[in-house]
Design a protein around this motif. Structure first.
Motif, PDB file in Angstrom:
ATOM      1  N   ASP A 131       0.820  -1.205   0.000  1.00  0.00           N
ATOM      2  CA  ASP A 131       0.000   0.000   0.000  1.00  0.00           C
ATOM      3  C   ASP A 131       0.862   1.268   0.000  1.00  0.00           C
ATOM      4  OD1 ASP A 131       1.005  -0.194   2.526  1.00  0.00           O
ATOM      5  OD2 ASP A 131      -0.938  -0.236   3.549  1.00  0.00           O
ATOM      6  N   SER A 132       2.138   1.100  -0.332  1.00  0.00           N
ATOM      7  CA  SER A 132       3.038   2.238  -0.479  1.00  0.00           C
ATOM      8  C   SER A 132       4.224   1.817  -1.337  1.00  0.00           C
ATOM      9  CB  SER A 132       3.529   2.743   0.883  1.00  0.00           C
ATOM     10  OG  SER A 132       4.356   1.781   1.508  1.00  0.00           O
ATOM     11  N   SER A 133       4.987   2.816  -1.772  1.00  0.00           N
ATOM     12  CA  SER A 133       6.196   2.557  -2.549  1.00  0.00           C
ATOM     13  C   SER A 133       7.324   3.418  -1.986  1.00  0.00           C
ATOM     14  CB  SER A 133       5.965   2.876  -4.033  1.00  0.00           C
ATOM     15  OG  SER A 133       7.149   2.677  -4.786  1.00  0.00           O
ATOM     16  N   PRO A 134       7.947   2.991  -0.892  1.00  0.00           N
ATOM     17  CA  PRO A 134       9.038   3.766  -0.293  1.00  0.00           C
ATOM     18  C   PRO A 134      10.324   3.612  -1.096  1.00  0.00           C
ATOM     19  CG  PRO A 134       8.710   1.742   0.937  1.00  0.00           C
ATOM     20  CD  PRO A 134       7.641   1.769  -0.125  1.00  0.00           C
ATOM     21  N   SER A 135      11.049   4.718  -1.282  1.00  0.00           N
ATOM     22  CA  SER A 135      12.292   4.661  -2.046  1.00  0.00           C
ATOM     23  C   SER A 135      13.243   5.732  -1.528  1.00  0.00           C
ATOM     24  CB  SER A 135      12.013   4.881  -3.538  1.00  0.00           C
ATOM     25  OG  SER A 135      13.206   4.807  -4.287  1.00  0.00           O
ATOM     26  N   ALA A 136      14.256   5.308  -0.782  1.00  0.00           N
ATOM     27  CA  ALA A 136      15.263   6.242  -0.266  1.00  0.00           C
ATOM     28  C   ALA A 136      16.172   6.695  -1.405  1.00  0.00           C
ATOM     29  CB  ALA A 136      16.081   5.563   0.822  1.00  0.00           C
ATOM     30  N   LYS A 137      16.460   8.000  -1.472  1.00  0.00           N
ATOM     31  CA  LYS A 137      17.324   8.554  -2.512  1.00  0.00           C
ATOM     32  C   LYS A 137      18.626   9.094  -1.911  1.00  0.00           C
ATOM     33  CE  LYS A 137      14.252   7.551  -5.512  1.00  0.00           C
ATOM     34  NZ  LYS A 137      14.481   6.349  -6.344  1.00  0.00           N
ATOM     35  N   ASN A 138      18.494   9.964  -0.915  1.00  0.00           N
ATOM     36  CA  ASN A 138      19.660  10.521  -0.220  1.00  0.00           C
ATOM     37  C   ASN A 138      20.693  11.120  -1.175  1.00  0.00           C
ATOM     38  OD1 ASN A 138      18.730   9.792   2.407  1.00  0.00           O
ATOM     39  ND2 ASN A 138      19.306   7.678   1.963  1.00  0.00           N
ATOM     40  N   TRP A 139      20.201  11.903  -2.150  1.00  0.00           N
ATOM     41  CA  TRP A 139      21.109  12.588  -3.059  1.00  0.00           C
ATOM     42  C   TRP A 139      21.987  13.567  -2.301  1.00  0.00           C
ATOM     43  CZ3 TRP A 139      18.872  14.081  -8.481  1.00  0.00           C
ATOM     44  CH2 TRP A 139      18.424  12.927  -9.122  1.00  0.00           C
ATOM     45  N   GLU A 140      23.122  13.886  -2.884  1.00  0.00           N
ATOM     46  CA  GLU A 140      24.080  14.795  -2.275  1.00  0.00           C
ATOM     47  C   GLU A 140      24.053  16.137  -3.003  1.00  0.00           C
ATOM     48  OE1 GLU A 140      27.618  12.640  -2.904  1.00  0.00           O
ATOM     49  OE2 GLU A 140      27.190  11.093  -1.394  1.00  0.00           O
ATOM     50  N   SER A 141      24.235  17.207  -2.257  1.00  0.00           N
ATOM     51  CA  SER A 141      24.331  18.530  -2.884  1.00  0.00           C
ATOM     52  C   SER A 141      25.565  18.584  -3.772  1.00  0.00           C
ATOM     53  CB  SER A 141      24.389  19.616  -1.816  1.00  0.00           C
ATOM     54  OG  SER A 141      23.205  19.611  -1.040  1.00  0.00           O
ATOM     55  N   GLY A 142      25.484  19.349  -4.859  1.00  0.00           N
ATOM     56  CA  GLY A 142      26.598  19.353  -5.797  1.00  0.00           C
ATOM     57  C   GLY A 142      26.745  20.674  -6.540  1.00  0.00           C
ATOM     58  N   TRP A 143      27.813  20.752  -7.327  1.00  0.00           N
ATOM     59  CA  TRP A 143      28.179  21.965  -8.048  1.00  0.00           C
ATOM     60  C   TRP A 143      28.086  21.769  -9.554  1.00  0.00           C
ATOM     61  CZ3 TRP A 143      29.227  26.711  -6.010  1.00  0.00           C
ATOM     62  CH2 TRP A 143      29.485  26.771  -4.634  1.00  0.00           C
ATOM     63  N   ARG A 144      27.775  22.855 -10.235  1.00  0.00           N
ATOM     64  CA  ARG A 144      27.876  22.941 -11.693  1.00  0.00           C
ATOM     65  C   ARG A 144      28.770  24.131 -12.018  1.00  0.00           C
ATOM     66  NH1 ARG A 144      25.492  25.172 -16.582  1.00  0.00           N
ATOM     67  NH2 ARG A 144      25.162  23.472 -18.096  1.00  0.00           N
ATOM     68  N   TYR A 145      29.764  23.915 -12.888  1.00  0.00           N
ATOM     69  CA  TYR A 145      30.685  24.973 -13.272  1.00  0.00           C
ATOM     70  C   TYR A 145      30.554  25.224 -14.772  1.00  0.00           C
ATOM     71  CZ  TYR A 145      32.740  23.478  -8.838  1.00  0.00           C
ATOM     72  OH  TYR A 145      32.922  23.125  -7.522  1.00  0.00           O
ATOM     73  N   ALA A 146      30.547  26.489 -15.164  1.00  0.00           N
ATOM     74  CA  ALA A 146      30.388  26.812 -16.580  1.00  0.00           C
ATOM     75  C   ALA A 146      31.274  27.991 -16.953  1.00  0.00           C
ATOM     76  CB  ALA A 146      28.929  27.133 -16.897  1.00  0.00           C
ATOM     77  N   ILE A 147      31.709  27.981 -18.216  1.00  0.00           N
ATOM     78  CA  ILE A 147      32.474  29.084 -18.781  1.00  0.00           C
ATOM     79  C   ILE A 147      31.899  29.386 -20.156  1.00  0.00           C
ATOM     80  CG2 ILE A 147      34.242  27.491 -19.641  1.00  0.00           C
ATOM     81  CD1 ILE A 147      36.268  29.774 -19.334  1.00  0.00           C
TER      82      ILE A 147
END
Length: 421
Positions: free
Chosen positions: A307-323
């Motif tokens: 009766d549920s669909s639990p899914s742990a993700k626990n993504w990490e904060s991150g950077w994007r760099y551009a020029i």
């Protein structure tokens, strides 16, 4: 006439499919010039798309301008699946599912100190699809997030050095998830579909500072946005044979928080013809800690079971760099080039076939024509998505123990048109 043009452009942005490919979740392709410069376009002169890239820079728009852009994204990729002993049990490719990122922008200078702008563009979107009979399908064979943000913005120029802006964000998401549900012990071999939509509010703020005629810095903050999603639940052939078999229809509910982010940019003008932009973006993906969906009834027809669909993700904060580099060949023609690098925020235990993306490198070029009333720009890009290894969860129904995504890339083509009034 300009009001009708604005209404038509915003309607097109809201109604068009706001989709990116399987390369990722965050969208940075908001105009052809932005694509050409790798997303490093926070300080453009006379560009209505500044509403998206840096609201404080709408003070660089003289008079009134309307802009529309369309970016085509075509993702490609392959994967391998392994069992608990590390043995390869399947190899395949994603189903090529190209999409469009559409943006519309309007900026009006009110007086020498004040500006108003509004944009409609996607900040978060994705689509991924795999063969329905593959072993990957027990995790996800079709995932789509359509998204669009409408951002009314007010900007103020304090003096020759300082400008700032603040705006609201009306964010829409439409989510569809499909996967196969296979439970041999219960006699279940069916397909589930969850489909719903949500609106939520956020805000943004930005500031620019000019050191001199050649050097400028800017910062943009975008708030996190919490969506409470109510969706339709459909289970085809998921009811256990022990209770007669058949289909299940009901409702689903879940909460997803889209992350807040910081943009920090630097602009240097070598001379009147050439300038260079640097940009760093910090996205707090740690807000995506789980994708837990709850159902109002059991998918297999047995109360208290599935009766549920639990899914742990626990993504990490991150950077994007551009020029990004912009060079004016003449008063009417310019060329641009850019490069961007995105860190992967997906941990091994939190990966899935919804967003099977690793670190990303994007190479891009573009060209622009402009006169006193109109601007046309085109851009081409190539995104090398890299590889990603992530765990399967057989205890939750996955038909594999680990997965390896590789040879992933996205073709990008973009066009923009701006009209001044």
């Amino acid at each position: 006439m300009n009001k009708n043009f604005l209404a038509l452009g915003l309607a097109a942005a809201l109604l068009a499919p706001q989709v990116a490919g399987a390369e990722g979740f965050a969208i940075n392709e908001w105009s052809a010039e932005g694509v050409a410069m790798g997303g490093a376009r926070m300080f453009a002169e006379d560009d209505a798309a500044n509403v998206a890239y840096n609201p404080a820079s709408i003070t660089k728009v003289k008079g009134e301008a309307m802009k529309s852009s369309s970016t085509y994204l075509s993702p490609h990729g392959s994967y391998k699946l392994h069992d608990g002993d590390g043995k390869e049990i399947e190899a395949g490719k994603n189903v090529v599912h190209a999409g469009w990122a559409v943006g519309s922008y309007y900026v009006k200078q009110i007086n020498d100190k004040e500006w108003f702008g509004i944009g409609a563009f996607p900040r978060f979107a994705m689509v991924s699809e795999f063969e329905r009979e593959s072993k990957a399908s027990t995790n996800a064979f079709f995932s789509k997030l359509n998204g669009v943000s409408v951002t009314p913005t007010y900007a103020h120029k304090f003096d020759k050095k300082w400008s700032a802006a603040v705006g609201a964000e009306i964010n829409y998401v439409g989510l569809e998830l499909q996967k196969n549900l296979v439970l041999p012990a219960a006699g279940v071999n069916g397909t589930t579909q969850i489909e719903g939509e949500s609106y939520a509010l956020g805000w943004n703020a930005a500031a620019n500072y000019n050191f001199d005629d050649k050097n400028e810095i800017g910062v943009v903050y975008r708030s996190r946005i919490k969506h409470s999603l109510e969706a339709d639940l459909k289970g085809y052939g998921t009811k256990s044979l022990g209770v007669g078999g058949g289909d299940v229809f009901g409702n689903a509910y879940g909460v997803v928080t889209l992350p807040d982010s910081w943009d920090i940019g630097y602009n240097h003008k070598f001379d009147k013809k050439t300038r260079l932009e640097l940009k760093a973006t910090r996205t707090n993906w740690s807000t995506y800690d789980a994708l837990n969906v709850y159902f109002d009834k059991s998918l297999i027809g047995i109360p208290g079971k599935v009766d549920s669909s639990p899914s742990a993700k626990n993504w990490e904060s991150g950077w994007r760099y551009a020029i990004g580099l912009e060079h004016n060949l003449s008063d009417k023609y310019a060329v641009m080039a850019g490069f961007a690098f995105d860190e992967s925020s997906i941990p091994y235990e939190g990966g899935d076939f919804m967003v099977p993306t690793g670190l990303r490198r994007t190479y891009s070029i573009g060209a622009r024509y402009n006169d006193k009333k109109q601007t046309v720009a085109v851009a081409l890009g190539w995104m090398d998505v890299g590889t990603l290894d992530f765990a399967g969860h057989p205890e939750k129904g996955d038909a594999y123990s680990s997965a390896h995504a590789y040879d992933s890339f996205t073709k990008i083509a973009s066009i923009s048109y701006q009209r001044k009034f």
